[in-house]
Write a protein that holds these residues in place. Structure first.
Motif, short mmCIF file in Angstrom:
data_model
loop_
_atom_site.label_atom_id
_atom_site.label_comp_id
_atom_site.label_asym_id
_atom_site.label_seq_id
_atom_site.Cartn_x
_atom_site.Cartn_y
_atom_site.Cartn_z
N UNK A 56 0.85 -1.34 -0.09
CA UNK A 56 0.00 -0.11 -0.03
C UNK A 56 0.82 1.21 0.06
N UNK A 57 2.01 1.19 0.94
CA UNK A 57 2.86 2.43 0.77
C UNK A 57 3.44 2.58 -0.44
N UNK A 58 3.84 1.35 -1.08
CA UNK A 58 4.57 1.66 -2.51
C UNK A 58 3.59 2.26 -3.46
N UNK A 59 2.43 1.94 -3.35
CA UNK A 59 1.65 2.32 -4.43
C UNK A 59 1.20 3.86 -4.28
N UNK A 60 1.40 4.32 -2.80
CA UNK A 60 0.96 5.62 -2.80
C UNK A 60 2.51 6.34 -2.96
N UNK A 61 3.31 5.91 -2.97
CA UNK A 61 4.69 6.50 -3.34
C UNK A 61 4.57 6.69 -4.75
N UNK A 62 4.11 5.73 -5.62
CA UNK A 62 3.99 5.79 -7.07
C UNK A 62 2.99 6.89 -7.39
N UNK A 63 1.96 7.30 -6.59
CA UNK A 63 0.98 8.21 -6.90
C UNK A 63 1.54 9.36 -6.94
N UNK A 64 2.56 9.69 -5.88
CA UNK A 64 2.98 11.13 -5.71
C UNK A 64 4.42 11.28 -6.74
N UNK A 65 4.57 10.51 -7.71
CA UNK A 65 5.47 10.70 -8.77
C UNK A 65 6.91 10.20 -8.41
N UNK A 66 7.01 9.43 -7.61
CA UNK A 66 8.39 8.66 -7.25
C UNK A 66 8.44 7.31 -7.84
N UNK A 67 9.53 6.92 -8.09
CA UNK A 67 9.90 5.53 -8.68
C UNK A 67 10.55 4.70 -7.59
N UNK A 68 9.95 4.04 -6.58
CA UNK A 68 10.29 3.24 -5.65
C UNK A 68 11.04 1.89 -6.11
N UNK A 69 12.47 1.70 -6.02
CA UNK A 69 13.03 0.57 -5.97
C UNK A 69 12.74 -0.44 -4.76
N UNK A 70 11.67 -1.59 -4.97
CA UNK A 70 11.52 -2.37 -3.86
C UNK A 70 12.34 -3.44 -3.45
#
Length: 732
Positions: free
Chosen positions: A636-650
């Motif tokens: 859920x946190x990863x999904x929200x990070x993507x929503x604010x324009x970030x590209x998280x490396x999991x």
């Protein structure tokens, strides 16, 4: 950390057993005695003094032994004895064989020269008076009857009065007569006398001066050659063991257990070795009660006899239907205590026990379930049925029972929430009756079983702080470990225990020190750590020679978490570092992971310590073997990070230090680590030591700032994206 096996050792011997004896007494007899003199028919017409000293008597004692007995048992003069009689109705033998006749309610029949029945007396005082008055007519049967009745009266009446001085003197004479008569006793007499003496010694409460005197007479430190009578009996028993029936064999074994002595025989074997050989020849003739008591006796006296226990197991399996609750309880306890694991026997005992659990006494229930736990036999059907019975009868258990029941369930990993809930409620309502060991065992069990009972732990903490000086080092280390493992940072308790540890530091074993240091690192409690770790450095250094791999890993990891430098402990060629490097193959995977973080700490603080590159690689490989796992919270946190324009490396692995980040993002040109932290990462809402260590080392070694997203900040947050922007400094 505290291991299950260590908890078992700490609690096991404290359990009350039925039958039982006081473990404080010696377990051996100091040397063998010479052949005891015979006591023949001439005794009927010979006074005690003549018997001890007459030089031409064919069965006299040696001069030295005779003088010893006279010195010990004839100190009062005739005049003083008359003064002490106080007009009591007694007839006493004088030194020349005559007697002083006074009013006497019970006399022997002078024509038949027989003694009155020993069973006809109602007090120990009356019994001693009459027995001594008729001492010239006492034969082996009447002596055996005397000791048996004395034992029965003590058990029945719990006398509060002492034996008058004159009666003490005559009791000593009766004891001496028993000693010199050992050769004339038959097997029934011997087992009866030993059983009676064992019961007297077993009581050992010294609630009255009468009991205290008898205890001291038999085994007390104030009596010279205190064990001679028991060695004499042992010598006779060994020579005549083939004439002893099964019941007499069991009674003799139990008597020596109650007395607390393990006599050595002339052939180099002890008495119980001979008993085992004799029992094996007739094992099929023992009753269920005899089989169970035989196993109990050998376990209690700490004599290993695998062949005998195998025979007892086989015989017990054949007649298990005839066992009653007490026999089941003490038999399983004996097998567990002697580390004899007979699976089929325990399974059959469980089946039998489940048909009559309501008939078990509370102590019998406790002993039975404890035996299963000690032998690592989680019979889940039995434990479920047992738990229901224990829950229904929770009010009948004493604190020691309750503590050891939950210990058994926790040790085997058997779940029974309702039973634990009932034990917690009972403990809270009667915590003042719990001793330090019961509190420590209970907290350990609830922590190990992962049963969350904050109210129970609060009560345990308050009781511990109120009675801190009563707690032994093992109890304190167990309690602190339980609070740390349960993630309950009780600051006042940890501070109070730390102060106590520093005052009593020399009393703690290496294992206890390791447990304490790990606990304070796992659940940080402010400034306590720095002072405690600095003060204990010298104790840790002195403990290295007695340490194991778990000790080394826990100490190294804990100092790294606390970030307390210990230059004497962690330096090149120190005893501690040498122990780590020389015992590489002994470390478990978990311990290698701890040592990897300790090696990172040395880099973090830029110490001069050099660690072999091969060992560093071994620890690194162990740490990076851990496979990543993601939760719904993390996704859920990863999904929200993507929503604010970030590209998280999991699940991003940092190659140099080996740490795995839940996510790595780039914010304004800066690499930022994201850690999604659920409830398991916190003690209350305080981050655990392992979290703080990871964040600190990633920052200091890799130069990456780590942002934690705690579960309580995320759950129910209506604007998660704004929360993330704020945490990542994306709002200007």
């Amino acid at each position: 950390m505290l291991s299950t096996s260590s908890a078992s050792r700490n609690n096991y011997d404290a359990i009350q057993h039925a039958p039982s004896y006081n473990d404080k007494r010696s377990n051996s007899i100091r040397g063998s005695r010479e052949q005891t003199p015979r006591y023949g028919a001439q005794m009927q017409s010979t006074t005690i003094r003549d018997f001890y000293t007459k030089q031409d008597h064919p069965t006299r004692l040696s001069t030295t032994r005779g003088e010893e007995f006279l010195k010990r048992f004839e100190r009062a003069s005739k005049r003083s004895r008359l003064d002490l009689m106080d007009d009591r109705s007694l007839s006493f033998a004088s030194s020349n064989g005559s007697s002083r006749q006074v009013r006497n309610p019970r006399k022997c029949n002078r024509q038949s020269k027989t003694c009155p029945s020993m069973k006809s007396f109602n007090t120990v005082q009356e019994l001693v008076r009459c027995a001594f008055e008729n001492i010239e007519q006492m034969n082996p049967s009447s002596l055996a009857a005397f000791w048996n009745q004395a034992s029965c009266l003590l058990i029945r009446d719990n006398p509060s009065q002492c034996l008058e001085p004159i009666l003490r003197h005559e009791m000593q004479r009766l004891y001496a007569m028993t000693y010199v008569s050992v050769d004339d006793f038959g097997s029934i007499h011997i087992s009866g006398i030993l059983n009676a003496m064992g019961n007297i010694v077993k009581r050992d409460r010294k609630g009255s001066r009468c009991e205290a005197f008898l205890y001291d007479l038999l085994v007390g430190s104030g009596v010279a050659s205190k064990d001679s009578i028991f060695q004499a009996f042992a010598n006779i028993i060994v020579r005549r063991l083939d004439k002893f029936g099964t019941r007499a064999i069991v009674n003799v074994a139990m008597a020596f257990v109650h007395i607390g002595l393990l006599p050595e025989c002339s052939d180099g074997r002890n008495l119980f070795d001979h008993i085992a050989s004799r029992a094996l020849r007739s094992i099929a003739h023992f009753s269920p009660e005899g089989l169970s008591k035989l196993a109990w006796s050998f376990a209690k006296i700490n004599v290993r006899s695998p062949q005998l226990f195998a025979a007892i197991a086989e015989a017990s399996e054949r007649c298990m239907k005839e066992f009653n609750p007490q026999s089941i309880s003490i038999m399983l306890w004996g097998f567990a205590r002697n580390e004899e694991r007979y699976v089929r026997l325990f399974e059959m005992a469980a089946e039998k026990a489940m048909t009559c659990l309501s008939e078990f006494k509370p102590q019998e229930l406790t002993n039975t379930v404890h035996a299963f736990a000690t032998t690592k036999q989680p019979n889940r059907t039995f434990f479920q049925t047992f738990g229901e019975e224990a829950e229904a009868r929770i009010e009948s258990f004493i604190p020691q029972n309750l503590a050891n029941i939950v210990w058994a369930y926790a040790t085997l990993g058997v779940s029974h929430p309702r039973l634990f809930k009932a034990v917690a409620k009972k403990t809270i309502s009667s915590s003042s009756h719990f001793g330090s060991q019961e509190l420590a065992t209970t907290s350990w069990a609830f922590a190990t079983a992962k049963v969350n009972e904050p109210n129970l732990f609060h009560v345990i903490a308050e009781n511990t702080m109120a009675r801190l000086d009563e707690f032994e080092p093992q109890h304190l280390s167990n309690i602190v470990w339980a609070f740390a493992t349960s993630k309950l940072p009780h600051r006042r308790l940890f501070e109070a225990v730390a102060d106590s540890v520093l005052r009593r530091r020399t009393e703690f074993s290496p294992q206890q020190i390791s447990t304490l240091i790990w606990s304070y690192a796992y659940v940080p409690v402010g400034s306590v750590n720095a002072h405690l770790y600095s003060e204990l450095e010298s104790i840790v250094i002195a403990s290295v020679d007695a340490c194991d791999s778990q000790f080394l890993a826990n100490i190294a990891w804990s100092y790294a978490v606390a970030n307390v430098q210990a230059p004497l402990l962690f330096q090149n060629r120190s005893a501690f570092v040498n122990a780590i490097l020389s015992r590489q193959e002994e470390f478990s995977l978990r311990e290698l992971c701890q040592l990897h973080q300790w090696i990172l700490w040395q880099k973090e603080i830029k110490s001069d310590l050099t660690v072999q590159s091969s060992f560093q690689q071994l620890c690194y490989n162990a740490y990076t073997k851990r496979l990543p796992s993601s939760s719904a919270f993390q996704k859920n946190v990863i999904s929200e990070l993507k929503s604010i324009g970030l590209e998280p490396h999991e699940e991003y692995r940092l190659a140099d230090c080996g740490y795995m980040l839940d996510a790595l993002v780039e914010v304004n040109g800066e690499a930022v680590g994201i850690e999604v932290d659920g409830p398991s990462h916190f003690a209350g809402r305080e981050p655990l030591g392992k979290m703080k260590l990871k964040q600190r080392q990633v920052l200091n070694i890799e130069g990456i700032r780590v942002v934690s997203i705690p579960y309580w900040k995320w759950d129910g947050n209506s604007n998660k994206q704004e929360y993330l922007k704020l945490k990542l400094d994306m709002i200007y």
